[in-house]
Design a protein around this motif. Structure first.
Motif, PDB file in Angstrom:
ATOM      1  N   THR A 197      24.316 -27.344 -19.493  1.00  0.00           N
ATOM      2  CA  THR A 197      23.973 -27.639 -20.882  1.00  0.00           C
ATOM      3  C   THR A 197      24.989 -28.585 -21.499  1.00  0.00           C
ATOM      4  O   THR A 197      24.620 -29.559 -22.174  1.00  0.00           O
ATOM      5  CB  THR A 197      23.884 -26.331 -21.695  1.00  0.00           C
TER       6      THR A 197
ATOM      7  N   GLU B 278      25.977 -17.273 -12.983  1.00  0.00           N
ATOM      8  CA  GLU B 278      24.789 -18.090 -13.249  1.00  0.00           C
ATOM      9  C   GLU B 278      24.823 -18.656 -14.661  1.00  0.00           C
ATOM     10  O   GLU B 278      24.476 -19.818 -14.885  1.00  0.00           O
ATOM     11  CB  GLU B 278      23.515 -17.269 -13.027  1.00  0.00           C
ATOM     12  N   GLN B 279      25.256 -17.839 -15.623  1.00  0.00           N
ATOM     13  CA  GLN B 279      25.326 -18.308 -17.008  1.00  0.00           C
ATOM     14  C   GLN B 279      26.400 -19.373 -17.177  1.00  0.00           C
ATOM     15  O   GLN B 279      26.223 -20.327 -17.951  1.00  0.00           O
ATOM     16  CB  GLN B 279      25.574 -17.137 -17.965  1.00  0.00           C
TER      17      GLN B 279
ATOM     18  N   GLU C  78      17.711 -23.413 -11.437  1.00  0.00           N
ATOM     19  CA  GLU C  78      18.248 -22.051 -11.525  1.00  0.00           C
ATOM     20  C   GLU C  78      18.294 -21.394 -10.149  1.00  0.00           C
ATOM     21  O   GLU C  78      19.256 -20.695  -9.818  1.00  0.00           O
ATOM     22  CB  GLU C  78      17.435 -21.226 -12.512  1.00  0.00           C
TER      23      GLU C  78
ATOM     24  N   GLU D  38      25.177 -12.511 -12.840  1.00  0.00           N
ATOM     25  CA  GLU D  38      24.655 -13.004 -14.116  1.00  0.00           C
ATOM     26  C   GLU D  38      25.683 -13.891 -14.824  1.00  0.00           C
ATOM     27  O   GLU D  38      25.339 -14.955 -15.354  1.00  0.00           O
ATOM     28  CB  GLU D  38      24.270 -11.828 -15.012  1.00  0.00           C
ATOM     29  N   VAL D  39      26.931 -13.467 -14.819  1.00  0.00           N
ATOM     30  CA  VAL D  39      27.980 -14.243 -15.485  1.00  0.00           C
ATOM     31  C   VAL D  39      28.149 -15.604 -14.811  1.00  0.00           C
ATOM     32  O   VAL D  39      28.217 -16.642 -15.481  1.00  0.00           O
ATOM     33  CB  VAL D  39      29.317 -13.466 -15.507  1.00  0.00           C
TER      34      VAL D  39
ATOM     35  N   ALA E 295      24.892 -22.539 -15.818  1.00  0.00           N
ATOM     36  CA  ALA E 295      23.894 -23.039 -16.754  1.00  0.00           C
ATOM     37  C   ALA E 295      24.555 -23.633 -17.996  1.00  0.00           C
ATOM     38  O   ALA E 295      24.131 -24.677 -18.501  1.00  0.00           O
ATOM     39  CB  ALA E 295      22.929 -21.921 -17.145  1.00  0.00           C
ATOM     40  N   ALA E 296      25.612 -22.980 -18.481  1.00  0.00           N
ATOM     41  CA  ALA E 296      26.337 -23.506 -19.636  1.00  0.00           C
ATOM     42  C   ALA E 296      26.991 -24.847 -19.300  1.00  0.00           C
ATOM     43  O   ALA E 296      26.986 -25.770 -20.119  1.00  0.00           O
ATOM     44  CB  ALA E 296      27.401 -22.504 -20.101  1.00  0.00           C
TER      45      ALA E 296
END
Length: 149
Positions: free
Chosen positions: A72, A64-65, A40, A61-62, A68-69
């Motif tokens: 995943t 980073e998400q 992260e 934030e967007v 991360a997505a």
């Protein structure tokens, strides 16, 4: 990738982001909190190094998400592929990382031989009018949308 004095190309940045996503997938598979925290932090540092102006907290934030997505999804797909083929997840992820690096090198080679004013690397088209991809994973389809033999 590029010299320290040169500005990274979009392909260089995409390769860096691709490797960040593979790193996130590896951390997820490891299941180690320390690896996840490091991944992260790597996402944040990579994004910060690429932007010309600081992102708003919401934009950060967007992004980073999204990274991360992507990690995943990569983790899930690599796990499924490893299970299906009887291989190891680590080997699948290593192959994904090699593909990212290979794609970036291919883009750099194309850019080096491309005449000024030509289309960007991302818009390279094959003789059949289709985009080319590094892994050769495109399928040729007939007029009805079925895979050609």
């Amino acid at each position: 990738m590029t010299d320290e004095n040169e500005r990274p190309t979009p392909e260089d940045d995409a390769a860096r982001l691709g490797l960040v996503v593979v790193g996130e997938a590896a951390a997820l598979h490891a299941g180690d909190d320390g690896a996840l925290d490091a991944s992260e932090e790597n996402i944040r540092e990579t994004i910060d190094s690429m932007v010309d102006e600081p992102l708003t907290p919401r934009q950060e934030e967007v992004v980073e998400q999204l990274a991360a997505a992507g990690g995943t999804l990569t983790a899930g797909l690599s796990g499924a592929l490893a299970s299906k083929t009887g291989g190891k997840v680590e080997d699948v992820l290593a192959g994904a990382a090699r593909s990212v690096v290979w794609q970036q090198r291919l883009a750099a080679e194309r850019a080096a031989v491309q005449p000024e004013g030509g289309h960007g690397v991302g818009s390279e088209r094959s003789d059949h009018g289709e985009r080319e991809d590094a892994g050769g994973q495109q399928r040729r389809r007939d007029g009805d949308g079925r895979d050609e033999a």
